[in-house]
Design a protein around this motif. Sequence first.
Motif, mmCIF file in Angstrom:
data_model
loop_
_atom_site.group_PDB
_atom_site.id
_atom_site.type_symbol
_atom_site.label_atom_id
_atom_site.label_comp_id
_atom_site.label_asym_id
_atom_site.label_seq_id
_atom_site.Cartn_x
_atom_site.Cartn_y
_atom_site.Cartn_z
ATOM 1 N N VAL A 111 0.849 -1.197 0.000
ATOM 2 C CA VAL A 111 0.000 0.000 0.000
ATOM 3 C C VAL A 111 0.879 1.239 0.000
ATOM 4 N N LYS A 112 1.893 1.254 0.846
ATOM 5 C CA LYS A 112 2.802 2.397 0.917
ATOM 6 C C LYS A 112 3.571 2.575 -0.393
ATOM 7 N N SER A 113 3.987 1.466 -0.988
ATOM 8 C CA SER A 113 4.747 1.535 -2.236
ATOM 9 C C SER A 113 3.895 2.064 -3.384
ATOM 10 N N VAL A 114 2.653 1.557 -3.504
ATOM 11 C CA VAL A 114 1.752 2.010 -4.568
ATOM 12 C C VAL A 114 1.378 3.473 -4.349
ATOM 13 N N ALA A 115 1.089 3.835 -3.096
ATOM 14 C CA ALA A 115 0.731 5.223 -2.787
ATOM 15 C C ALA A 115 1.883 6.165 -3.138
ATOM 16 N N LYS A 116 3.114 5.745 -2.887
ATOM 17 C CA LYS A 116 4.291 6.558 -3.221
ATOM 18 C C LYS A 116 4.385 6.749 -4.726
ATOM 19 N N PHE A 117 4.168 5.685 -5.484
ATOM 20 C CA PHE A 117 4.205 5.768 -6.947
ATOM 21 C C PHE A 117 3.153 6.742 -7.466
ATOM 22 N N LEU A 118 1.924 6.619 -6.952
ATOM 23 C CA LEU A 118 0.831 7.473 -7.420
ATOM 24 C C LEU A 118 1.053 8.932 -7.027
ATOM 25 N N THR A 119 1.603 9.155 -5.838
ATOM 26 C CA THR A 119 1.899 10.524 -5.404
ATOM 27 C C THR A 119 2.938 11.165 -6.321
ATOM 28 N N LYS A 120 3.975 10.411 -6.666
ATOM 29 C CA LYS A 120 4.993 10.932 -7.576
ATOM 30 C C LYS A 120 4.389 11.235 -8.949
ATOM 31 N N PHE A 121 3.454 10.388 -9.391
ATOM 32 C CA PHE A 121 2.785 10.617 -10.673
ATOM 33 C C PHE A 121 2.014 11.933 -10.635
ATOM 34 N N MET A 122 1.302 12.192 -9.534
ATOM 35 C CA MET A 122 0.555 13.446 -9.401
ATOM 36 C C MET A 122 1.490 14.643 -9.363
ATOM 37 N N GLU A 123 2.576 14.523 -8.609
ATOM 38 C CA GLU A 123 3.523 15.628 -8.496
ATOM 39 C C GLU A 123 4.148 15.950 -9.853
ATOM 40 N N LYS A 124 4.496 14.914 -10.603
ATOM 41 C CA LYS A 124 5.087 15.128 -11.931
ATOM 42 C C LYS A 124 4.073 15.784 -12.862
ATOM 43 N N THR A 125 2.827 15.309 -12.813
ATOM 44 C CA THR A 125 1.781 15.893 -13.647
ATOM 45 C C THR A 125 1.583 17.366 -13.316
ATOM 46 N N TRP A 126 1.529 17.679 -12.035
ATOM 47 C CA TRP A 126 1.337 19.071 -11.603
ATOM 48 C C TRP A 126 2.484 19.950 -12.068
ATOM 49 N N MET A 127 3.714 19.454 -11.932
ATOM 50 C CA MET A 127 4.882 20.220 -12.355
ATOM 51 C C MET A 127 4.894 20.439 -13.871
ATOM 52 N N ASN A 128 4.269 19.511 -14.608
ATOM 53 C CA ASN A 128 4.276 19.593 -16.072
ATOM 54 C C ASN A 128 3.087 20.379 -16.631
ATOM 55 N N LEU A 129 2.220 20.909 -15.788
ATOM 56 C CA LEU A 129 1.061 21.637 -16.301
ATOM 57 C C LEU A 129 1.441 22.818 -17.217
ATOM 58 N N PRO A 130 2.486 23.588 -16.908
ATOM 59 C CA PRO A 130 2.854 24.667 -17.835
ATOM 60 C C PRO A 130 3.157 24.151 -19.238
ATOM 61 N N GLU A 131 3.832 22.997 -19.326
ATOM 62 C CA GLU A 131 4.118 22.411 -20.635
ATOM 63 C C GLU A 131 2.849 21.845 -21.263
ATOM 64 N N ILE A 132 2.021 21.192 -20.465
ATOM 65 C CA ILE A 132 0.788 20.585 -20.965
ATOM 66 C C ILE A 132 -0.109 21.629 -21.620
ATOM 67 N N PHE A 133 -0.163 22.819 -21.021
ATOM 68 C CA PHE A 133 -1.026 23.885 -21.550
ATOM 69 C C PHE A 133 -0.254 24.926 -22.363
ATOM 70 N N ASN A 134 0.997 24.600 -22.678
ATOM 71 C CA ASN A 134 1.821 25.477 -23.510
ATOM 72 C C ASN A 134 1.929 26.878 -22.909
ATOM 73 N N LEU A 135 2.189 26.943 -21.625
ATOM 74 C CA LEU A 135 2.270 28.230 -20.944
ATOM 75 C C LEU A 135 3.697 28.774 -20.900
ATOM 76 N N GLN A 136 4.695 27.914 -21.169
ATOM 77 C CA GLN A 136 6.080 28.395 -21.103
ATOM 78 C C GLN A 136 6.358 29.415 -22.200
ATOM 79 N N VAL A 137 5.630 29.312 -23.331
ATOM 80 C CA VAL A 137 5.860 30.236 -24.442
ATOM 81 C C VAL A 137 5.615 31.669 -24.005
ATOM 82 N N SER A 138 4.462 31.879 -23.337
ATOM 83 C CA SER A 138 4.129 33.225 -22.891
ATOM 84 C C SER A 138 5.084 33.731 -21.830
ATOM 85 N N GLU A 139 5.513 32.818 -20.963
ATOM 86 C CA GLU A 139 6.419 33.227 -19.888
ATOM 87 C C GLU A 139 7.764 33.665 -20.451
#
Length: 203
Positions: free
Chosen positions: A173-201
Motif C-alpha cells: 500500500v505504501k509503495s503504490v501510494a508513493k508511486f501514485l503521489t509521484k505521478f501526481m507531483e510530476k503531472t502538476w509540475m508539467n502543467l505549464p508544458e501541458i497547456f503550452n504556458l512556457q511560451v508566454s512566460e
Amino acid sequence: ITLHQHYTARKSFEAQVEYVEAEHQHKRVEHDFPEPASAIRFATEFGIRSILPAAFYRLAVSDASLRWEDWNYATVDVLSARWDLLEKEDWARYNRGKDALADLIEDLELFDFDVLSVRCCGDKGSCEAALRNLRRNQESHCSTYFARQPDILGAVLKLRQQAHLVGLCHHCVKSVAKFLTKFMEKTWMNLPEIFNLQVSEAQ
C-alpha cells in the motif's frame, strides 16, 4: 498555486457537495470557488502567471456543455466556466491541455508489479491479485467521460484511496501510494508544458 492547495480545495469542494446534498439545498457549490476563465483573464492581464497552470487545469476538467450562469439541482457538483471570457489563445491551450491530460491515463496504465514492495511484501500472490483489481478500477476511468473531462489528478487520488481497500499488504500500500503521489507531483509540475504556458512566460 501548489498541488497541496489544489488537493485542499478539492476536499473542501467535495465536503460542501455532501453537505448541500444532505441538506437538500438548491445551490451550485462551485459558485463558492474561483471561476477559471475569470482567473485566466485576470492572471493574463495583470501578469500573475503562477495562477495559470491551476486555472487551465480547472478549466480542462469542466463540463463544456454547462455555463457558470446555468442552474439545475442535478448539476450541484459539476464544474463549469464562463466560456465566453476565453480568447482564441486560451481555447488553443484548453484544447491542447485536454488532449494531453487524457493521454496521461495511458502513461498511468504502465504501472505494473514493479510498484509493489518486493523486499517487504508479506504475500506476493495476494498483492499481485490486488494490484490487478486496482488496475481494473483504473481502467474504468478510460471512458468517453474521461476524454471530455480528463481529471487525471482526481483519478489518481481515487486510486490512491482505493489502494487501501483492494487487499494489498501494508508495505505494498505504501509503495503504490508513493508511486501514485509521484505521478501526481510530476503531472502538476508539467502543467505549464501541458497547456503550452512556457511560451508566454518566455515573452
